[in-house]
Design a protein around this motif. Structure first.
Motif, PDB file in Angstrom:
ATOM      1  N   PRO A 268      29.007  60.816  61.255  1.00  0.00           N
ATOM      2  CA  PRO A 268      29.087  61.885  62.252  1.00  0.00           C
ATOM      3  C   PRO A 268      30.243  62.828  61.952  1.00  0.00           C
ATOM      4  O   PRO A 268      31.178  62.477  61.231  1.00  0.00           O
ATOM      5  CB  PRO A 268      29.343  61.135  63.560  1.00  0.00           C
ATOM      6  CG  PRO A 268      29.115  59.704  63.275  1.00  0.00           C
ATOM      7  CD  PRO A 268      29.297  59.501  61.815  1.00  0.00           C
TER       8      PRO A 268
ATOM      9  N   ARG B 282      33.791  56.453  70.913  1.00  0.00           N
ATOM     10  CA  ARG B 282      34.439  57.094  69.768  1.00  0.00           C
ATOM     11  C   ARG B 282      35.192  58.358  70.191  1.00  0.00           C
ATOM     12  O   ARG B 282      36.285  58.631  69.685  1.00  0.00           O
ATOM     13  CB  ARG B 282      33.379  57.411  68.712  1.00  0.00           C
ATOM     14  CG  ARG B 282      32.871  56.183  68.007  1.00  0.00           C
ATOM     15  CD  ARG B 282      33.891  55.632  67.023  1.00  0.00           C
ATOM     16  NE  ARG B 282      33.965  56.496  65.847  1.00  0.00           N
ATOM     17  CZ  ARG B 282      35.058  57.167  65.489  1.00  0.00           C
ATOM     18  NH1 ARG B 282      36.158  57.062  66.184  1.00  0.00           N
ATOM     19  NH2 ARG B 282      35.060  57.923  64.404  1.00  0.00           N
TER      20      ARG B 282
ATOM     21  N   GLN C 150      28.237  54.449  58.934  1.00  0.00           N
ATOM     22  CA  GLN C 150      29.001  55.467  58.205  1.00  0.00           C
ATOM     23  C   GLN C 150      30.159  55.991  59.048  1.00  0.00           C
ATOM     24  O   GLN C 150      31.215  56.338  58.517  1.00  0.00           O
ATOM     25  CB  GLN C 150      28.087  56.630  57.785  1.00  0.00           C
ATOM     26  CG  GLN C 150      27.065  56.233  56.728  1.00  0.00           C
ATOM     27  CD  GLN C 150      27.706  55.535  55.534  1.00  0.00           C
ATOM     28  OE1 GLN C 150      28.791  55.903  55.083  1.00  0.00           O
ATOM     29  NE2 GLN C 150      27.058  54.489  55.036  1.00  0.00           N
ATOM     30  N   ASP C 151      29.957  56.058  60.355  1.00  0.00           N
ATOM     31  CA  ASP C 151      31.037  56.490  61.246  1.00  0.00           C
ATOM     32  C   ASP C 151      32.217  55.521  61.135  1.00  0.00           C
ATOM     33  O   ASP C 151      33.371  55.929  60.982  1.00  0.00           O
ATOM     34  CB  ASP C 151      30.520  56.546  62.684  1.00  0.00           C
ATOM     35  CG  ASP C 151      31.588  57.009  63.655  1.00  0.00           C
ATOM     36  OD1 ASP C 151      32.323  57.951  63.304  1.00  0.00           O
ATOM     37  OD2 ASP C 151      31.701  56.432  64.756  1.00  0.00           O
ATOM     38  N   GLN C 152      31.895  54.228  61.212  1.00  0.00           N
ATOM     39  CA  GLN C 152      32.952  53.219  61.134  1.00  0.00           C
ATOM     40  C   GLN C 152      33.652  53.269  59.771  1.00  0.00           C
ATOM     41  O   GLN C 152      34.861  53.147  59.686  1.00  0.00           O
ATOM     42  CB  GLN C 152      32.374  51.815  61.355  1.00  0.00           C
ATOM     43  CG  GLN C 152      31.867  51.573  62.756  1.00  0.00           C
ATOM     44  CD  GLN C 152      32.991  51.544  63.773  1.00  0.00           C
ATOM     45  OE1 GLN C 152      34.065  51.021  63.519  1.00  0.00           O
ATOM     46  NE2 GLN C 152      32.760  52.115  64.943  1.00  0.00           N
TER      47      GLN C 152
ATOM     48  N   GLN D 230      33.706  55.798  57.418  1.00  0.00           N
ATOM     49  CA  GLN D 230      34.298  57.048  56.924  1.00  0.00           C
ATOM     50  C   GLN D 230      35.164  57.785  57.934  1.00  0.00           C
ATOM     51  O   GLN D 230      36.027  58.553  57.552  1.00  0.00           O
ATOM     52  CB  GLN D 230      33.181  57.996  56.480  1.00  0.00           C
ATOM     53  CG  GLN D 230      32.389  57.473  55.316  1.00  0.00           C
ATOM     54  CD  GLN D 230      31.393  58.517  54.823  1.00  0.00           C
ATOM     55  OE1 GLN D 230      31.684  59.699  54.770  1.00  0.00           O
ATOM     56  NE2 GLN D 230      30.203  58.062  54.488  1.00  0.00           N
ATOM     57  N   ARG D 231      34.902  57.595  59.208  1.00  0.00           N
ATOM     58  CA  ARG D 231      35.573  58.440  60.181  1.00  0.00           C
ATOM     59  C   ARG D 231      36.687  57.752  60.964  1.00  0.00           C
ATOM     60  O   ARG D 231      37.493  58.419  61.588  1.00  0.00           O
ATOM     61  CB  ARG D 231      34.554  58.997  61.185  1.00  0.00           C
ATOM     62  CG  ARG D 231      33.491  59.865  60.570  1.00  0.00           C
ATOM     63  CD  ARG D 231      34.057  61.212  60.166  1.00  0.00           C
ATOM     64  NE  ARG D 231      33.023  62.091  59.702  1.00  0.00           N
ATOM     65  CZ  ARG D 231      32.812  62.370  58.412  1.00  0.00           C
ATOM     66  NH1 ARG D 231      33.586  61.836  57.488  1.00  0.00           N
ATOM     67  NH2 ARG D 231      31.849  63.180  58.049  1.00  0.00           N
ATOM     68  N   ARG D 232      36.651  56.419  60.995  1.00  0.00           N
ATOM     69  CA  ARG D 232      37.664  55.755  61.814  1.00  0.00           C
ATOM     70  C   ARG D 232      38.915  55.497  60.990  1.00  0.00           C
ATOM     71  O   ARG D 232      38.849  55.278  59.785  1.00  0.00           O
ATOM     72  CB  ARG D 232      37.127  54.442  62.399  1.00  0.00           C
ATOM     73  CG  ARG D 232      36.056  54.704  63.437  1.00  0.00           C
ATOM     74  CD  ARG D 232      35.734  53.470  64.226  1.00  0.00           C
ATOM     75  NE  ARG D 232      36.821  53.078  65.080  1.00  0.00           N
ATOM     76  CZ  ARG D 232      37.277  51.837  65.145  1.00  0.00           C
ATOM     77  NH1 ARG D 232      36.759  50.895  64.424  1.00  0.00           N
ATOM     78  NH2 ARG D 232      38.254  51.543  65.980  1.00  0.00           N
TER      79      ARG D 232
ATOM     80  N   GLU E 109      24.011  55.711  60.813  1.00  0.00           N
ATOM     81  CA  GLU E 109      25.013  56.698  61.265  1.00  0.00           C
ATOM     82  C   GLU E 109      26.231  55.981  61.858  1.00  0.00           C
ATOM     83  O   GLU E 109      27.374  56.394  61.642  1.00  0.00           O
ATOM     84  CB  GLU E 109      24.426  57.646  62.315  1.00  0.00           C
ATOM     85  CG  GLU E 109      23.301  58.525  61.807  1.00  0.00           C
ATOM     86  CD  GLU E 109      21.948  57.833  61.873  1.00  0.00           C
ATOM     87  OE1 GLU E 109      21.710  57.049  62.801  1.00  0.00           O
ATOM     88  OE2 GLU E 109      21.118  58.070  60.982  1.00  0.00           O
ATOM     89  N   TYR E 110      25.992  54.906  62.603  1.00  0.00           N
ATOM     90  CA  TYR E 110      27.110  54.153  63.179  1.00  0.00           C
ATOM     91  C   TYR E 110      27.943  53.506  62.058  1.00  0.00           C
ATOM     92  O   TYR E 110      29.171  53.497  62.095  1.00  0.00           O
ATOM     93  CB  TYR E 110      26.620  53.059  64.122  1.00  0.00           C
ATOM     94  CG  TYR E 110      25.937  53.532  65.386  1.00  0.00           C
ATOM     95  CD1 TYR E 110      26.331  54.695  66.036  1.00  0.00           C
ATOM     96  CD2 TYR E 110      24.905  52.803  65.953  1.00  0.00           C
ATOM     97  CE1 TYR E 110      25.704  55.119  67.200  1.00  0.00           C
ATOM     98  CE2 TYR E 110      24.272  53.211  67.112  1.00  0.00           C
ATOM     99  CZ  TYR E 110      24.671  54.369  67.733  1.00  0.00           C
ATOM    100  OH  TYR E 110      24.058  54.777  68.885  1.00  0.00           O
TER     101      TYR E 110
ATOM    102  N   ALA F  93      23.898  60.028  57.912  1.00  0.00           N
ATOM    103  CA  ALA F  93      25.203  60.587  57.532  1.00  0.00           C
ATOM    104  C   ALA F  93      26.265  60.214  58.556  1.00  0.00           C
ATOM    105  O   ALA F  93      25.955  59.958  59.726  1.00  0.00           O
ATOM    106  CB  ALA F  93      25.098  62.102  57.442  1.00  0.00           C
TER     107      ALA F  93
ATOM    108  N   TYR G 297      28.097  54.558  72.694  1.00  0.00           N
ATOM    109  CA  TYR G 297      28.932  54.435  71.490  1.00  0.00           C
ATOM    110  C   TYR G 297      29.707  55.726  71.283  1.00  0.00           C
ATOM    111  O   TYR G 297      30.901  55.713  70.952  1.00  0.00           O
ATOM    112  CB  TYR G 297      28.018  54.154  70.283  1.00  0.00           C
ATOM    113  CG  TYR G 297      28.732  54.125  68.956  1.00  0.00           C
ATOM    114  CD1 TYR G 297      29.253  52.942  68.455  1.00  0.00           C
ATOM    115  CD2 TYR G 297      28.890  55.289  68.196  1.00  0.00           C
ATOM    116  CE1 TYR G 297      29.920  52.915  67.238  1.00  0.00           C
ATOM    117  CE2 TYR G 297      29.559  55.275  66.989  1.00  0.00           C
ATOM    118  CZ  TYR G 297      30.069  54.086  66.510  1.00  0.00           C
ATOM    119  OH  TYR G 297      30.732  54.065  65.310  1.00  0.00           O
TER     120      TYR G 297
END
Lengths: 205, 408
Positions: free
Chosen positions: B121, B363, A80-82, A84-86, A77-78, B119, B359
């Motif tokens: 977040p 974010r 994918q966060d880095q 796709q989301r950042r 999850e971390y 997935a 974390y």
């Protein structure tokens, strides 16, 4: 790839551009990082497009990413966060080698206008690669490129067109294409035999 | 300009003074720990003293222990079940009389991570732009919105966002109450209300701030306020009180200088092992009493969120110098559910493993942050819209010149 438009694989969108090159920003996805030498197009609404070859892919870091790498095991999850989301996009630098006008005619000289900011940048499909590769005028633009690794880019782009032309073999269309490209390179680099030899070595599929 | 060459001596003096202060604080902290051991049992006498202290000095900011020992240490276990973590943080642009218009902005960044899903977040931001004086779009009228007011409005929006996201998560889980939803806020759960606020307004504020907590309770979420590097000293004040004879408790004595001045609870409990936490306490304050009246008294504990040492390092006892102290705040109804509280703390501790800080809060902060460039772009947009309406919009000469000389 990050998104899809008209069944084409979109790399991302134009971040900045000039007549001779542009940079696309895209979100990272592990398996689909853009490939060096690939032919891409920045599309216009009217159907025209600017064609270019990927010559550099940059995945910039930042202090946050560095800290995470130092921390060791990361849950998915971390990661994918880095990815796709950042807001740290992968930057894809593209050398402009031609374009397509509104009537669908492909040309191999610098387009009259650079692509606009946020234009979609998509990977060209094999038939588009074949169509573009029918002429070899783009090689001069590649060989003259000051900011790109010109020789490597010329070889990579020719390998790509050959692969789109047909399966490799001693007498197949791919082979014939590479031989024709070799002759064109020999003409363009008649005064630089060492350079020519280097490119020819790299053209082998 | 700062003439650094004129500061070399002062920098050395400051470092020397800090070293002296640190040594003094270490000795006094050690004495405080001895007193904690001596007064560890929560007796009827201590409870009586707390009541007397609160009556003697309404602004006494001590700690009211929920359990029967002050020195209790509870080891948080490893996380056993995946949880859903929701975190929010806020940022703001304060009203500036030198800016092109008197406005303020609050921005709330939020992130929702489902552990074990693999997935990415869900993330969001929610900016809100408002006039800084009588704002017809706001429910309440205020003559002027100052920095304190902006902070309060931002904090409230954070809590409302947290509650809303937690509720949505519970709905998406199909109401599965067995799945833990942790709602993590950056900072204390108790808002800081200015002293000058009239009672009526304070009651209204308490109503508005406790509404999201009510919502979180209804969603069966576990709200936690995470305070990094806490400076609070509620337990030390309680310790000071415990040492005072009952008959000596007075406003003056409570406010008198004592051996614990300048120390923090975090230093007192810095010898907690990784993952250990203290007993639960409730801060004694008027606002917390008001929260109590609404069923949401806020409690807290201190926790060492440093990661468990690797197997190879376990032969060496963890050094308290490596402790990473956090103050964790929670509503009393979560404290009354120890299983869920421990699971929530385990999830937060796991989330701290990478950065020694959650974390998700990192974010959420990143999402909420308004950079200088973004602020400049916003003011440019505002400038254009004002010009379209024939309004004059200029920075003050002071702001203009400061930007000019500061841009070097």
């Amino acid at each position: 790839m990050t998104e899809k438009t008209d069944n084409q694989r979109a790399l991302g969108r134009v971040l900045r551009s000039s007549t001779a090159s542009f940079t696309a920003g895209c979100r990272t996805l592990e398996d689909d990082l853009p490939v060096f030498g690939a032919l891409v197009q920045a599309e216009r609404r009217d159907g025209a497009a600017v064609y270019g070859l990927i010559y550099d892919v940059r995945v910039d870091d930042d202090p946050f990413v560095r800290q995470l790498i130092a921390a060791g095991d990361l849950s998915e999850e971390y990661v994918q966060d880095q990815r796709q989301r950042r807001q740290v996009p992968v930057e894809v630098n593209v050398l402009v080698v031609g374009g397509r006008d509104r009537s669908g005619q492909v040309y191999q000289y610098l387009p009259p206008q650079p692509p606009a900011t946020l234009s979609w940048v998509t990977l060209c499909q094999p038939d588009q690669v074949r169509q573009f590769g029918q002429r070899l005028d783009f090689l001069r633009t590649v060989l003259d490129a000051a900011d790109a690794p010109a020789d490597e880019l010329a070889a990579a782009s020719l390998r790509q067109v050959a692969a789109a032309t047909g399966s490799p073999g001693d007498s197949g269309p791919a082979r014939r294409y590479l031989e024709a490209a070799g002759r064109e390179l020999a003409r363009l680099l008649s005064r630089e035999p060492a350079r020519l030899n280097g490119i020819l070595q790299r053209m082998r599929p | 300009m700062l003439e650094l060459n004129r500061l070399t001596g002062q920098v050395a003096d400051l470092a020397q003074a800090l070293a002296g202060q640190r040594s003094d604080q270490r000795q006094r902290t050690e004495r405080a720990r001895q007193q904690l051991r001596l007064h560890a049992q929560v007796t009827e006498e201590l409870r009586h003293k707390i009541d007397v202290a609160r009556r003697a000095d309404e602004s006494w900011r001590g700690a009211d222990p929920l359990g029967d020992r002050l020195d209790q240490r509870i080891q948080t276990g490893p996380q056993t079940e995946p949880a859903t973590l929701v975190a929010v943080d806020g940022s703001q642009i304060y009203p500036d009389t030198h800016a092109i218009a008197l406005y303020y902005l609050t921005n709330v960044g939020a992130i929702v991570l489902r552990q074990g899903s693999g997935a990415a977040p869900f993330t969001s931001t929610a900016p809100l732009l408002r006039m800084a004086n009588d704002d017809p779009l706001e429910e309440q009228d205020h003559d002027r919105v100052d920095a304190d007011e902006v902070n309060l409005r931002r904090d409230l929006r954070e809590m409302e966002t947290l509650a809303s996201l937690a509720r949505r998560q519970r709905e998406e889980l199909g109401g599965d109450m067995g799945h833990l939803v942790v709602a993590l806020a950056d900072g204390p759960l108790l808002p800081w209300l200015p002293q000058r606020m009239p009672d009526k307004e304070q009651r209204e504020r308490v109503r508005r701030f406790t509404a999201p907590l009510e919502d979180l309770r209804a969603s069966y979420a576990a709200p936690l306020g995470y305070v990094d590097r806490p400076r609070s000293a509620n337990v030390l004040r309680l310790l000071h009180l415990a040492q005072l004879p009952l008959e000596d408790i007075s406003k003056e004595r409570l406010r008198q200088r004592n051996d614990y001045d300048g120390l923090s609870d975090a230093a007192l409990f810095q010898d907690l092992r990784p993952g250990q936490r203290t007993a639960l306490f409730a801060a004694t304050s008027e606002i917390n009493e008001n929260f109590d009246g609404a069923g949401h008294r806020i409690c807290f504990c201190y926790m060492n969120v440093a990661p468990e040492p690797d197997e190879a390092d376990r032969i060496v006892e963890p050094d308290e110098k490596n402790a990473v102290m956090a103050r964790v705040e929670l509503p009393v109804w979560l404290a009354a559910d120890p299983g869920r509280l421990e699971a929530a703390l385990a999830a937060v501790w796991a989330d701290c493993r990478l950065l020694h800080y959650p974390y998700l809060l990192t974010r959420a902060h990143e999402l909420a942050l308004v950079t200088r460039q973004e602020r400049a772009a916003l003011e440019q947009m505002l400038h254009i819209e004002m010009m379209r309406r024939g309004l004059r919009s200029e920075e003050s000469p002071k702001a203009n010149t400061k930007r000019t000389v500061g841009g070097r």
